[in-house]
Motif scaffolding. Structure first.
Motif, mmCIF file in Angstrom:
data_model
loop_
_atom_site.group_PDB
_atom_site.id
_atom_site.type_symbol
_atom_site.label_atom_id
_atom_site.label_comp_id
_atom_site.label_asym_id
_atom_site.label_seq_id
_atom_site.Cartn_x
_atom_site.Cartn_y
_atom_site.Cartn_z
ATOM 1 N N CYS A 119 0.848 -1.197 0.000
ATOM 2 C CA CYS A 119 0.000 0.000 0.000
ATOM 3 C C CYS A 119 0.887 1.252 0.000
ATOM 4 O O CYS A 119 1.862 1.333 0.760
ATOM 5 C CB CYS A 119 -0.913 0.022 1.228
ATOM 6 S SG CYS A 119 -2.077 -1.355 1.315
ATOM 7 N N GLY A 300 -4.153 7.368 -2.314
ATOM 8 C CA GLY A 300 -3.846 5.998 -1.922
ATOM 9 C C GLY A 300 -3.808 5.066 -3.113
ATOM 10 O O GLY A 300 -4.364 5.359 -4.170
ATOM 11 N N ALA A 302 -2.893 0.511 -3.986
ATOM 12 C CA ALA A 302 -2.391 -0.787 -3.542
ATOM 13 C C ALA A 302 -1.988 -1.604 -4.755
ATOM 14 O O ALA A 302 -2.648 -1.565 -5.793
ATOM 15 C CB ALA A 302 -3.451 -1.524 -2.733
ATOM 16 N N THR A 442 -8.519 2.945 9.283
ATOM 17 C CA THR A 442 -8.095 3.271 7.916
ATOM 18 C C THR A 442 -8.744 4.560 7.445
ATOM 19 O O THR A 442 -8.098 5.420 6.828
ATOM 20 C CB THR A 442 -8.444 2.110 6.959
ATOM 21 O OG1 THR A 442 -7.687 0.951 7.324
ATOM 22 C CG2 THR A 442 -8.128 2.476 5.514
ATOM 23 N N PHE A 446 -6.060 7.329 6.650
ATOM 24 C CA PHE A 446 -5.819 7.518 5.224
ATOM 25 C C PHE A 446 -7.014 8.091 4.464
ATOM 26 O O PHE A 446 -6.868 8.479 3.305
ATOM 27 C CB PHE A 446 -5.410 6.186 4.574
ATOM 28 C CG PHE A 446 -4.076 5.679 5.043
ATOM 29 C CD1 PHE A 446 -2.907 6.205 4.535
ATOM 30 C CD2 PHE A 446 -3.992 4.687 6.006
ATOM 31 C CE1 PHE A 446 -1.665 5.750 4.966
ATOM 32 C CE2 PHE A 446 -2.772 4.223 6.446
ATOM 33 C CZ PHE A 446 -1.597 4.760 5.935
ATOM 34 N N THR A 449 -9.691 5.922 0.335
ATOM 35 C CA THR A 449 -8.757 5.736 -0.777
ATOM 36 C C THR A 449 -9.376 4.887 -1.878
ATOM 37 O O THR A 449 -8.662 4.273 -2.682
ATOM 38 C CB THR A 449 -7.450 5.090 -0.297
ATOM 39 O OG1 THR A 449 -7.742 3.806 0.273
ATOM 40 C CG2 THR A 449 -6.759 5.970 0.738
ATOM 41 N N SER A 453 -8.807 0.817 -0.253
ATOM 42 C CA SER A 453 -9.001 0.935 1.203
ATOM 43 C C SER A 453 -9.011 -0.424 1.899
ATOM 44 O O SER A 453 -8.523 -0.556 3.020
ATOM 45 C CB SER A 453 -10.294 1.695 1.503
ATOM 46 O OG SER A 453 -11.436 0.930 1.161
ATOM 47 N N TYR A 456 -5.480 -1.409 2.782
ATOM 48 C CA TYR A 456 -4.963 -0.693 3.948
ATOM 49 C C TYR A 456 -5.522 -1.307 5.233
ATOM 50 O O TYR A 456 -4.834 -1.369 6.252
ATOM 51 C CB TYR A 456 -5.342 0.790 3.877
ATOM 52 C CG TYR A 456 -4.544 1.595 2.883
ATOM 53 C CD1 TYR A 456 -3.362 2.239 3.264
ATOM 54 C CD2 TYR A 456 -4.944 1.726 1.558
ATOM 55 C CE1 TYR A 456 -2.618 2.989 2.359
ATOM 56 C CE2 TYR A 456 -4.216 2.466 0.634
ATOM 57 C CZ TYR A 456 -3.055 3.091 1.041
ATOM 58 O OH TYR A 456 -2.323 3.824 0.130
ATOM 59 N N TYR A 460 -3.466 -3.057 8.231
ATOM 60 C CA TYR A 460 -3.628 -2.676 9.641
ATOM 61 C C TYR A 460 -3.721 -3.924 10.517
ATOM 62 O O TYR A 460 -3.058 -4.021 11.572
ATOM 63 C CB TYR A 460 -4.888 -1.828 9.800
ATOM 64 C CG TYR A 460 -5.210 -1.437 11.229
ATOM 65 C CD1 TYR A 460 -4.706 -0.267 11.785
ATOM 66 C CD2 TYR A 460 -6.031 -2.237 12.033
ATOM 67 C CE1 TYR A 460 -4.992 0.094 13.098
ATOM 68 C CE2 TYR A 460 -6.326 -1.892 13.339
ATOM 69 C CZ TYR A 460 -5.805 -0.724 13.876
ATOM 70 O OH TYR A 460 -6.093 -0.372 15.172
ATOM 71 N N PRO A 502 2.303 0.235 5.477
ATOM 72 C CA PRO A 502 2.123 1.683 5.704
ATOM 73 C C PRO A 502 1.799 2.043 7.147
ATOM 74 O O PRO A 502 1.807 3.224 7.498
ATOM 75 C CB PRO A 502 0.959 2.036 4.774
ATOM 76 C CG PRO A 502 0.161 0.772 4.674
ATOM 77 C CD PRO A 502 1.188 -0.327 4.675
ATOM 78 N N TRP A 503 1.515 1.041 7.988
ATOM 79 C CA TRP A 503 1.150 1.313 9.376
ATOM 80 C C TRP A 503 2.319 1.177 10.355
ATOM 81 O O TRP A 503 2.177 1.547 11.530
ATOM 82 C CB TRP A 503 0.049 0.358 9.812
ATOM 83 C CG TRP A 503 -1.268 0.562 9.139
ATOM 84 C CD1 TRP A 503 -1.730 -0.074 8.012
ATOM 85 C CD2 TRP A 503 -2.306 1.462 9.528
ATOM 86 N NE1 TRP A 503 -2.991 0.380 7.696
ATOM 87 C CE2 TRP A 503 -3.369 1.321 8.605
ATOM 88 C CE3 TRP A 503 -2.446 2.386 10.569
ATOM 89 C CZ2 TRP A 503 -4.549 2.054 8.691
ATOM 90 C CZ3 TRP A 503 -3.617 3.125 10.666
ATOM 91 C CH2 TRP A 503 -4.653 2.955 9.738
#
Length: 516
Positions: A119, A300, A302, A442, A446, A449, A453, A456, A460, A502-503
């Protein structure tokens, strides 16, 4: 897909009941217990039976081969003598073996593995906190006071935090809305996600056999998929696809398309890139129903690496189990509930109908009614079936049993389209706060996205260290048209977050407490 935040004025507007059942009227999703269309239950069982028939051929052939291997010489000779004088039996047996083998080869689904995914993490300078957003909107000079106040209220109730990001072109005053700026945004997010994916998997771009890119609102020529082919010098015979105009659920459509391609082309890789482009679709008018996307959509993307190579099972994170797609586009009201058009001043934007939540609820009900027989335990299906029989034979007003999907899945990735849809799905599916935590966080970190999404959200869950071997993940997303699509994944091992998750830099700060 953009959903108005909770308590949005759009949700309070009375709805037409032309094609939406009366029970669906109002601001929330419909009450699933009031009506269940049996044709979708039958469709789910049709998928299940087809799937089981394919699986049953394997043990049947294995048992036959085992029995044959245990036969002695005398038994084999006796069988030969019996068949020698029974030509009809030989013909029938041969036909059965040939047809059975052919059916197995044709219908046998090839396993599809999710090797890894990445992501895009936007850079710090692209963050757009609420005050900065409102300040720039005012300096832009195109919005009247009513529109500025409306956007502020939407942002305050949206569930978005202070770290969501907008593309560089929208940080300028006035916004730099151009084809060149839109291309820059697309290149930034797609190439950023793909660079990390190729780095973490050590797969060479030349090894990719299938490429599927989905972006709903930005479709330049050459296409986004061609931009990727050019950037990474992918091979000349790659099967590339570019999906446009399919909304936030297009990520699941892209996965389904990649799955179908991998059923045909053996021993290869497929890459799915899901994103949305904000730059060229910034709305500068004052129509309320078209301002909401400005407030919720954020940067965003992916990139997902899929494969049907048996050797990849050893390092793959997940195996694709099911994809269920629901399309309600035959209904005019559903077709127009998310509609790109020009307002009275000729300014282009995406208009959201006041019926959006009700239509989303109907699409969701259809989708999960079809998905249920594929994933629910037998006990839940039996209770559901008995309640339907009771309503049919004894009391049509009797409330049918709503299956507990928490028994079918350990993790839920609900598209972070807005606070309202997460709230309503939590209530309608009787989920607990931990089940929707990934979706809420999310949205907070973010923003919406679009089709990326759900990835993401999965990232997470991985960053929290919650995915164990055998866990089932349900990804569900909504899209214009109107569509509701689901994907079910099975974790093949305990999943640790990749170095490009990304987290990782902020996971210790989550979950955060959400304001009411």
């Amino acid at each position: 897909m953009v959903f108005p935040p909770s308590h949005s004025p759009l949700i309070h507007t009375p709805m037409s009941s032309q094609s939406i059942p009366p029970s669906s009227a109002g601001r929330g999703l419909p009450d699933f217990s009031l009506s269940v269309k049996l044709k979708y239950v039958k469709l789910g069982y049709h998928y299940l039976i087809t799937y089981l028939l394919t699986l049953c051929l394997v043990p049947l052939m294995a048992v036959t081969a085992l029995q044959a291997s245990q036969m002695g010489y005398d038994e084999i000779h006796h069988l030969y003598v019996q068949l020698r004088f029974n030509l009809a039996g030989i013909v029938v047996l041969s036909i059965v073996l040939v047809l059975g083998s052919t059916m197995y080869i044709i219908t046998r689904p090839k396993a599809m593995y999710l090797v890894d995914y990445s992501c895009f993490l936007p850079p710090e300078h692209l963050k757009a906190p609420v005050e900065k957003f409102v300040k720039h909107s005012r300096l832009f000079g195109e919005f009247d006071e009513s529109s500025l106040e409306f956007q502020r209220k939407i942002l305050e109730r949206s569930g978005l935090g202070m770290e969501t990001c907008l593309p560089d072109a929208l940080h300028k005053v006035p916004p730099l809305i151009s084809m060149a700026a839109a291309r820059e945004e697309a290149e930034m997010v797609m190439f950023g996600a793909l660079d990390n994916l190729f780095c973490s998997t050590n797969v060479k771009p030349k090894d990719i056999g299938v490429l599927v890119v989905n972006c709903s609102l930005f479709n330049p020529t050459p296409s986004l998929s061609a931009m990727i082919v050019n950037k990474y010098k992918l091979r000349g015979n790659i099967r590339s696809f570019n999906l446009g105009g399919m909304g936030c659920s297009a990520g699941m459509i892209a996965v389904d398309l990649a799955k179908d391609m991998l059923q045909v082309h053996w021993n290869t890789y497929a890459v799915v890139v899901s994103t949305e482009n904000i730059t060229q679709n910034w709305y500068s008018g004052n129509k309320k129903s078209m301002l909401i996307p400005n407030c919720l959509f954020r940067v965003g993307a992916a990139a997902v690496l899929l494969s049907n190579k048996p050797a990849e099972r050893q390092r793959a994170k997940y195996k694709l189990v099911h994809v269920v797609r629901t399309h309600c586009g035959a209904d005019d009201q559903a077709f127009r509930c998310v509609y790109q058009e020009q307002d009275g001043e000729g300014k282009t934007g995406v208009s959201l109908s006041k019926d959006l939540m009700a239509i989303a609820g109907q699409a969701l009900k259809t989708n999960i009614t079809t998905l249920g027989p594929l994933v629910l335990p037998i006990s839940e299906q039996l209770l559901f079936f008995l309640s339907l029989v009771g309503r049919k034979l004894f009391d049509s007003k009797m409330t049918p049993y709503i299956p507990d999907f928490k028994l079918a899945f350990e993790h839920f990735c609900i598209h972070a389209g807005g606070r309202a849809v997460i709230d309503e799905l939590e209530k309608s599916l009787q989920l607990s706060p931990p089940h929707v935590e990934a979706s809420r966080m999310t949205l907070h970190r973010f923003g919406n996205t679009s089709s990326s999404s759900i990835w993401y959200e999965l990232a997470y869950t991985e960053a929290k260290g919650r995915v164990r071997k055998g866990h089932r993940i349900w990804q569900i997303a909504f899209g214009s048209g109107f569509k509701c699509n689901s994907a079910v994944w099975l974790a093949l091992r305990p999943v640790k977050p990749s170095e490009h998750n990304p987290w990782l830099h902020c996971i210790d700060r989550y979950p955060v407490e959400m304001l009411p």
